[in-house]
Design a protein around this motif. Structure first.
Motif: not given
Length: 264
Positions: A123-124, A127, A152, A155, A223
């Motif tokens: 997820f990092e 982003e 995630e 957000k 996920p």
């Protein structure tokens, strides 16, 4: 002979060779007039004066006036200020590099005819990939699997959406025409965003596609295997943009019952 530098970290923190030497000598020998630093440092008188003056400006030496001007090293804890400055400089360089990378990659692709491919995981990484869509400031076209939106991703999208609106970047989104998709976009009024729905549009692909600035981003929303792939290639971009524009013309607009949109 030049004083042997015992703490090379001083130079890594941004001091010049002569500044680091004079700071070390002041630490070792205590307060001294500048002329008394010449022999222990191995530097010329001119270089000594230049170094103590520079250290004083950086807050790493103090100057006491009297019959003789005395210089004293500031506490080593003051060196943390240099570290903060270097970190701020690196952060600024990193930000500048990220902003120019898409243009550099595009020029490379144009001049060599080779696509530029970047891959990210987790997820990092997702982003970092999605924020790339904002660098050029150009319109973004998106396919989205609404049913696959993970907490995630939601957000991350909130931060992304704020930046996109601040930059006034337009986004067009195509999603399947389903009750779930209608509910997802209901009661939202996001500027610079337009959503259209297509009946019988295949869903369940757990992926978002972003088309922008001669670039295509694939962002999976699984996920267990979250990956993002950026491809910078004119031909791939042109193909996906043509497909998107074709579908866009046949997609249903939001009705009066639907209000706005907000999505990755």
């Amino acid at each position: 002979m030049l004083h042997e530098l015992h703490y090379p970290i001083l130079k890594e923190l941004g001091l010049t060779e002569t500044e680091a030497v004079i700071y070390e000598v002041l630490l070792e020998q205590g307060p001294k007039p500048a002329k008394d630093l010449v022999i222990p440092s191995g530097l010329s008188r001119g270089n000594v004066y230049n170094a103590v003056t520079a250290l004083a400006k950086k807050g790493l030496a103090t100057e006491k006036q009297g019959q003789k001007t005395i210089f004293e090293a500031a506490p080593p804890s003051q060196l943390a200020v240099l570290l903060d400055r270097e970190q701020a400089k690196l952060k600024q360089i990193s930000t500048s590099f990220k902003s120019v990378l898409p243009q550099l990659s595009q020029e490379f692709s144009f001049s060599t005819g080779k696509p530029v491919i970047q891959m990210f995981s987790g997820f990092e990484g997702a982003e970092k990939a999605i924020m790339d869509t904002l660098e050029s400031g150009q319109e973004i076209m998106t396919y989205l699997d609404v049913g696959a939106m993970l907490p995630e991703i939601s957000k991350m999208n909130a931060k992304y959406l704020k930046r996109r609106i601040d930059k006034q970047i337009n986004k067009r989104i195509i999603v399947e025409d389903s009750p779930a998709a209608r509910r997802f976009f209901a009661d939202q009024n996001t500027p610079f965003t337009e959503v259209r729905f297509i009946q019988n549009f295949p869903g369940g692909f757990q992926t978002s596609m972003q088309i922008y600035a001669n670039t295509v981003l694939y962002l999976t929303m699984n996920p267990d295997n979250q990956i993002s792939v950026i491809i910078r290639d004119q031909h791939i971009f042109d193909m996906h943009k043509a497909h998107f524009d074709y579908l866009w013309n046949y997609a249903a607009r939001l009705t009066n019952e639907d209000a706005g949109s907000k999505a990755t």
